[in-house]
Design a protein around this motif. Structure first.
Motif, PDB file in Angstrom:
ATOM      1  N   HIS A  55       0.663  -1.181  -0.045  1.00 39.05           N
ATOM      2  CA  HIS A  55      -0.050   0.268  -0.035  1.00 39.05           C
ATOM      3  C   HIS A  55       0.997   1.546  -0.172  1.00 39.05           C
ATOM      4  O   HIS A  55       1.852   1.632   0.925  1.00 39.05           O
ATOM      5  CB  HIS A  55      -0.816  -0.370   1.209  1.00 39.05           C
ATOM      6  CG  HIS A  55      -1.635  -1.284   1.551  1.00 39.05           C
ATOM      7  ND1 HIS A  55      -2.300  -1.925   0.365  1.00 39.05           N
ATOM      8  CD2 HIS A  55      -1.522  -2.517   2.308  1.00 39.05           C
ATOM      9  CE1 HIS A  55      -2.958  -3.113   1.046  1.00 39.05           C
ATOM     10  NE2 HIS A  55      -2.421  -3.609   2.170  1.00 39.05           N
ATOM     11  N   ASP A  90      -1.739   0.364  -5.531  1.00 34.76           N
ATOM     12  CA  ASP A  90      -2.121   0.722  -4.144  1.00 34.76           C
ATOM     13  C   ASP A  90      -1.791   1.887  -4.211  1.00 34.76           C
ATOM     14  O   ASP A  90      -1.065   2.182  -2.802  1.00 34.76           O
ATOM     15  CB  ASP A  90      -3.138  -0.242  -2.944  1.00 34.76           C
ATOM     16  CG  ASP A  90      -3.885  -0.244  -2.180  1.00 34.76           C
ATOM     17  OD1 ASP A  90      -4.664   1.291  -2.213  1.00 34.76           O
ATOM     18  OD2 ASP A  90      -4.143   0.007  -0.964  1.00 34.76           O
ATOM     19  N   THR A  99      -2.463   6.148  -2.438  1.00 35.84           N
ATOM     20  CA  THR A  99      -3.221   7.041  -1.112  1.00 35.84           C
ATOM     21  C   THR A  99      -2.612   8.251  -0.881  1.00 35.84           C
ATOM     22  O   THR A  99      -1.121   7.953  -1.236  1.00 35.84           O
ATOM     23  CB  THR A  99      -3.533   6.272   0.408  1.00 35.84           C
ATOM     24  OG1 THR A  99      -4.606   4.814   0.164  1.00 35.84           O
ATOM     25  CG2 THR A  99      -4.283   7.577   0.836  1.00 35.84           C
ATOM     26  N   GLU A 118      -1.245   6.818  10.602  1.00 30.55           N
ATOM     27  CA  GLU A 118      -2.648   7.127  10.662  1.00 30.55           C
ATOM     28  C   GLU A 118      -3.306   5.884   8.784  1.00 30.55           C
ATOM     29  O   GLU A 118      -4.591   5.414   9.552  1.00 30.55           O
ATOM     30  CB  GLU A 118      -3.292   8.133  10.712  1.00 30.55           C
ATOM     31  CG  GLU A 118      -3.927   8.827  10.701  1.00 30.55           C
ATOM     32  CD  GLU A 118      -4.409   8.615  11.915  1.00 30.55           C
ATOM     33  OE1 GLU A 118      -6.403   7.984  11.643  1.00 30.55           O
ATOM     34  OE2 GLU A 118      -4.303   8.495  12.799  1.00 30.55           O
ATOM     35  N   GLU A 119      -2.268   6.373   8.085  1.00 29.29           N
ATOM     36  CA  GLU A 119      -3.603   5.359   7.601  1.00 29.29           C
ATOM     37  C   GLU A 119      -3.179   4.205   7.108  1.00 29.29           C
ATOM     38  O   GLU A 119      -3.955   3.044   6.635  1.00 29.29           O
ATOM     39  CB  GLU A 119      -2.589   6.158   6.253  1.00 29.29           C
ATOM     40  CG  GLU A 119      -1.982   7.424   5.713  1.00 29.29           C
ATOM     41  CD  GLU A 119      -3.913   7.486   5.138  1.00 29.29           C
ATOM     42  OE1 GLU A 119      -4.122   6.995   4.339  1.00 29.29           O
ATOM     43  OE2 GLU A 119      -3.619   8.109   5.954  1.00 29.29           O
ATOM     44  N   LYS A 149      -3.501   2.364   9.973  1.00 26.73           N
ATOM     45  CA  LYS A 149      -4.681   1.655  10.309  1.00 26.73           C
ATOM     46  C   LYS A 149      -6.062   0.867   9.632  1.00 26.73           C
ATOM     47  O   LYS A 149      -6.494  -0.186  10.206  1.00 26.73           O
ATOM     48  CB  LYS A 149      -5.590   2.565  11.217  1.00 26.73           C
ATOM     49  CG  LYS A 149      -4.741   3.393  12.433  1.00 26.73           C
ATOM     50  CD  LYS A 149      -5.109   4.452  12.972  1.00 26.73           C
ATOM     51  CE  LYS A 149      -4.369   4.719  14.439  1.00 26.73           C
ATOM     52  NZ  LYS A 149      -5.276   5.786  15.271  1.00 26.73           N
ATOM     53  N   ARG A 150      -5.717   1.652   7.981  1.00 29.79           N
ATOM     54  CA  ARG A 150      -6.429   0.716   7.712  1.00 29.79           C
ATOM     55  C   ARG A 150      -6.550  -0.486   6.650  1.00 29.79           C
ATOM     56  O   ARG A 150      -7.101  -1.373   6.425  1.00 29.79           O
ATOM     57  CB  ARG A 150      -7.107   1.303   5.883  1.00 29.79           C
ATOM     58  CG  ARG A 150      -7.640   3.437   6.562  1.00 29.79           C
ATOM     59  CD  ARG A 150      -7.705   3.766   4.918  1.00 29.79           C
ATOM     60  NE  ARG A 150      -7.044   4.401   5.092  1.00 29.79           N
ATOM     61  CZ  ARG A 150      -6.475   3.953   3.325  1.00 29.79           C
ATOM     62  NH1 ARG A 150      -7.316   2.648   2.662  1.00 29.79           N
ATOM     63  NH2 ARG A 150      -5.096   4.093   3.057  1.00 29.79           N
ATOM     64  N   PHE A 151      -5.534  -0.634   7.308  1.00 30.73           N
ATOM     65  CA  PHE A 151      -4.756  -2.118   6.778  1.00 30.73           C
ATOM     66  C   PHE A 151      -4.262  -3.403   8.010  1.00 30.73           C
ATOM     67  O   PHE A 151      -3.661  -2.536   8.449  1.00 30.73           O
ATOM     68  CB  PHE A 151      -3.793  -2.005   5.781  1.00 30.73           C
ATOM     69  CG  PHE A 151      -4.226  -1.077   5.247  1.00 30.73           C
ATOM     70  CD1 PHE A 151      -4.983  -1.273   3.927  1.00 30.73           C
ATOM     71  CD2 PHE A 151      -3.628   0.222   5.172  1.00 30.73           C
ATOM     72  CE1 PHE A 151      -4.578  -0.883   1.959  1.00 30.73           C
ATOM     73  CE2 PHE A 151      -3.472   0.825   3.649  1.00 30.73           C
ATOM     74  CZ  PHE A 151      -4.557   0.398   2.972  1.00 30.73           C
ATOM     75  N   LYS A 152      -5.098  -4.023   8.630  1.00 31.91           N
ATOM     76  CA  LYS A 152      -5.552  -5.026   9.222  1.00 31.91           C
ATOM     77  C   LYS A 152      -3.226  -5.697   9.685  1.00 31.91           C
ATOM     78  O   LYS A 152      -3.257  -5.159  11.353  1.00 31.91           O
ATOM     79  CB  LYS A 152      -6.767  -6.156   9.764  1.00 31.91           C
ATOM     80  CG  LYS A 152      -8.043  -5.118   9.482  1.00 31.91           C
ATOM     81  CD  LYS A 152      -8.892  -6.291  10.376  1.00 31.91           C
ATOM     82  CE  LYS A 152      -9.955  -5.130  10.114  1.00 31.91           C
ATOM     83  NZ  LYS A 152     -11.535  -6.814  10.514  1.00 31.91           N
TER      84      LYS A 152
END
Length: 529
Positions: free
Chosen positions: A260, A288, A290, A325-326, A328-331
């Motif tokens: 990511h 991917d 962001t 912070e980002e 956290k969207r990816f376990k």
């Protein structure tokens, strides 16, 4: 040559391991440069401080050892503690500057303060054009930097070269394969230094040309897969520069969609940088990606800060916080990918625990907090910039990425000397875009390492339209280099310089003076902060 002394863990060396040269870092700023010169000769090299030298040698297909220079004196109480067993491994040893002094003293010679110190370019006379000096005879120019020198040779040693002030500029015992040189062959200022190193590697050590940057890719892909595992995910800070781009492709090759990429717009980017990254990686490579708009946050944290180290630490900290912070969207995102290179490491911390002096910290190695909750994964950490470029080409990255000039992790923050404000960022972005576009438009970028603008914390009086102005000053920094360890300033054609200056002063409201930086590295650095 005596038989190689057995090393306890020698059986751990893979049968396919390339021939290798161990560089022992004795505190030299250029230990990595020595290693790079070895790799340029298509031979693998590794660096270790004295405390890890024997351990590192044991896991290499060792063909020779280079003892680097360093700032200490062999007779000082704080001199590096070097294991004498390095001289008993049965492989050739080359001592450079301090390394030469330590080796000759250890073997029974004597080292004393020099009557006349030597710093800078020096002419040496080659007495014996063989071994290290095969193909060299007469006089040649080398780079000296020493206050001590060998006063008496150990038994079995003879003189290979002298200078006006140094009777033992190069010495050796060919029977044991021990050689010492008082000068630095690794720097470009030594005219035929590469030949000296090449002679040591091939003629003296007999190492085979069985390594190239291309061979790194498969090994790094396998290493990433092993480190991340079958389900792990990686968050990579993508800047769009060659380092992070090549790291991204290697990581993507290893784990695919579990990578990511996060591009942080920190408000300190070059003009149009964000759009380039979004198009190239988001649309072309379909990774991917962001994009985080964090410019206001970074500028707020940097408000009023003028110290260069504080700038770097703040930016490094903010980068990590954004990643956290980002992530956290990816376990399963327990890994933080970075495009850290060898030069980043040597200029930030003592490489591999060595004693090299800190020059400056980089955001990706010097600004990480102690409580980082992600494990670092750095597939390029042991590579130099030219090796990364070679890998990028092998991986199919376009020239616009692979051949792009280096851009510092902290961005324009280290090119704005003094306080960082939105207005200062705007001024530098506009000026830098003019510098880059004008140089590239006429093909003057060929052979250049970096070319950019710097905003100085001074204002000066000018005259525009018969009116007095009092505005900022911009400096042009244009350098030639092979690895960023050393660099020489480059002088562009006068017409080009005039066009750049005219455009900046006419088009960038707030700048009324342009100056040219004609400093080399050393003693200056490439970046201003």
């Amino acid at each position: 040559m005596p038989e190689t002394k057995s090393i306890e863990t020698a059986s751990a060396v893979p049968a396919t391991a390339p021939d290798g040269i161990l560089v022992v870092d004795l505190g030299a700023q250029y230990a990595q440069l020595i290693a790079r010169r070895v790799r340029e000769a298509n031979v693998w090299s590794e660096i270790a401080p004295p405390s890890l030298a024997l351990e590192t040698a044991a896991r290499m297909n060792l063909k020779g050892i280079v003892l680097s220079g360093g700032p200490a004196s062999v007779y000082a109480s704080d001199a590096p503690q070097i294991p004498t067993e390095l001289l008993e491994l049965g492989v050739p040893v080359l001592g450079i500057c301090y390394g030469m002094q330590w080796m000759t003293q250890t073997l029974g010679g004597e080292v004393l303060p020099a009557n006349a110190r030597e710093f800078g370019r020096t002419s040496i006379a080659v007495a014996e054009p063989e071994a290290l000096f095969r193909g060299l005879d007469g006089h040649t120019v080398v780079w000296m930097s020493h206050g001590d020198q060998v006063a008496e040779l150990p038994e079995g040693f003879r003189t290979y070269a002298t200078s006006e002030n140094c009777p033992f500029a190069a010495v050796g015992d060919p029977e044991r394969g021990f050689f010492g040189i008082q000068f630095h062959p690794e720097v470009t200022h030594t005219v035929r230094g590469r030949e000296v190193i090449d002679n040591f590697i091939h003629a003296v050590c007999g190492a085979k040309d069985d390594w190239s940057p291309d061979s790194i890719v498969d090994a790094q892909v396998a290493r990433v897969r092993e480190q991340v595992g079958e389900h792990g995910e990686v968050v990579l800070g993508l800047s769009g520069g060659v380092d992070s781009s090549v790291a991204a492709v290697i990581l993507h090759k290893a784990i695919g969609d579990r990578l990511h990429c996060i591009f942080v717009d920190n408000g300190l980017l070059r003009k149009g940088e964000r759009q380039v990254v979004e198009t190239l990686f988001g649309e072309h490579f379909q990774m991917d990606l962001t994009v985080v708009d964090a410019g206001a946050k970074f500028l707020a944290e940097l408000a009023g800060v003028t110290d260069p180290e504080r700038k770097r630490k703040i930016i490094g900290h903010e980068f990590v916080e954004v990643f956290r912070e980002e992530a956290k969207r990816f376990k399963q995102a327990n890994f933080l990918g970075q495009g850290t290179l060898y030069p980043d490491v040597i200029e930030s911390i003592a490489a591999h625990g060595g004693s090299t002096d800190v020059i400056k910290s980089h955001h990706n190695v010097g600004g990480l907090p102690d409580d980082l909750e992600m494990e670092l994964i750095e597939p390029l950490r042991e590579l130099f910039k030219d090796e990364v470029r070679a890998i990028g080409r092998q991986l199919g990255l376009a020239s616009v990425v692979v051949d792009r000039q280096p851009f510092p992790g902290p961005g324009l923050a280290v090119r704005i000397v003094g306080e960082i404000t939105p207005e200062n960022v705007r001024l530098l972005q506009e000026a830098d875009a003019i510098v880059t576009s004008e140089i590239e438009a006429v093909g003057a970028d060929e052979g250049l390492w970096q070319y950019f603008a710097v905003l100085l914390p001074v204002k000066s009086v000018g005259v525009m339209g018969d009116a007095r102005t009092y505005e900022s000053c911009c400096a042009l920094r244009v350098v030639q280099s092979e690895d960023a360890m050393t660099a020489d300033w480059a002088y562009l054609p006068q017409e080009l310089l005039q066009r750049i200056s005219n455009r900046i002063i006419n088009e960038v409201r707030g700048i009324n003076r342009v100056v040219l930086d004609i400093s080399s590295k050393p003693p200056a650095t490439i970046e201003w902060e």
